[in-house]
Design an enzyme around this catalytic site. Structure first.
Site, mmCIF file in Angstrom:
data_model
loop_
_atom_site.group_PDB
_atom_site.id
_atom_site.type_symbol
_atom_site.label_atom_id
_atom_site.label_comp_id
_atom_site.label_asym_id
_atom_site.label_seq_id
_atom_site.Cartn_x
_atom_site.Cartn_y
_atom_site.Cartn_z
ATOM 1 C CB SER A 1 28.950 -3.204 -8.056
ATOM 2 O OG SER A 1 30.323 -2.907 -7.942
ATOM 3 C CG ASP B 1 32.281 -4.033 -0.887
ATOM 4 O OD1 ASP B 1 33.306 -4.234 -1.554
ATOM 5 O OD2 ASP B 1 31.167 -3.816 -1.401
ATOM 6 C CG HIS C 1 31.899 -5.879 -4.225
ATOM 7 N ND1 HIS C 1 31.428 -4.600 -4.057
ATOM 8 C CD2 HIS C 1 31.784 -6.150 -5.554
ATOM 9 C CE1 HIS C 1 31.067 -4.099 -5.233
ATOM 10 N NE2 HIS C 1 31.266 -5.027 -6.146
#
Length: 242
Positions: free
Chosen positions: A88, A173, A209
């Site tokens: 991320s 995501d 995600h």
């Protein structure tokens, strides 16, 4: 920041907050990765306090300095055996660092990486974007826009020899859209110099995600990442008796 090897553990401490989002991190070894200790060196990086807004590049400078310290000062590894991983916003850290000093790393693993910084942060409809202006700055303001363009990974790929890269993403995501790792992979393949490592993309067509919630699927995904890492380090097999 802590460094763990077979023989020793080197630690030093800094007060305040750590992490890409100025949060405290638990300074502990992830047991899932413990098996690496008989194959490769693993180190953990924690970001100094205050690296946000127009100081965000300090994060990437520090990470590169740690890599140099491991190689030049401590002499406990070398670029051909050094890997890095981030997920991320940590993928932003890895992307920016390999742009800055690709010669220091053999492998880079970027999980759902936030690498198209300006395009993402300028879109207020994306979840968390407006809230994260408090961390990164608002690129609708010229000073932040220009500063982000200086470190945004997708905008700073160079014609240099890059490490082998594995980029992962999830089709559903909502935070880091699937096209970010795809676009970054395309830019790496287009711009990097001859002799660079492979650029691989693994897109999960059912994940968001946070990837798999199923324990066994999660372990399979870890195994995939580790297999890529060990293969590129030429450590995918060990001699009998080791």
């Amino acid at each position: 920041m802590s460094l763990l090897t077979f023989e020793e553990e080197v630690k030093w401490e800094d007060s305040g907050k750590f992490g890409l989002f100025s949060k405290n991190c638990c300074n502990a070894l992830n047991t899932v990765r413990a098996f690496f200790l008989n194959r490769v060196i693993q180190f953990r990086y924690e970001e100094p306090k205050g690296a946000k807004y127009l100081c965000k590049k300090n994060t990437f400078n520090d990470f590169v300095d740690v890599a140099n310290w491991l190689i030049e000062d401590r002499k406990i590894t070398k670029p051909s055996m050094l890997s890095c991983e981030g997920r991320s916003a940590g993928g932003l850290l890895i992307g920016a660092s390999i742009n800055q000093a690709p010669e220091l790393f053999k492998i880079a693993i970027l999980g759902v990486p936030f690498v198209d910084v300006v395009c993402t942060m300028i879109d207020a409809s994306i979840p968390l974007t407006v809230v994260e202006w408090e961390e990164w700055g608002n690129p609708n303001e010229e000073k932040y826009h220009q500063y982000m363009m200086e470190y945004s990974p997708i905008n700073n790929v160079q014609s240099k020899v890059y490490p082998a890269c594995l980029l992962t993403g999830g089709l559903h995501d909502p935070r880091v859209q699937f096209w970010e790792p795809a676009k970054f992979a395309a830019e790496l393949r287009h711009s990097q110099a001859e002799g660079s490592g492979p650029v691989c993309v693994k897109m999960d067509m059912s994940a968001g995600h946070f990837s798999a919630s199923d324990r066994y699927k999660y372990l399979k995904e870890l195994a995939f990442d580790f297999a890529f890492l060990l293969d590129q380090l030429e450590l995918s097999t060990i001699e009998k008796g080791e």
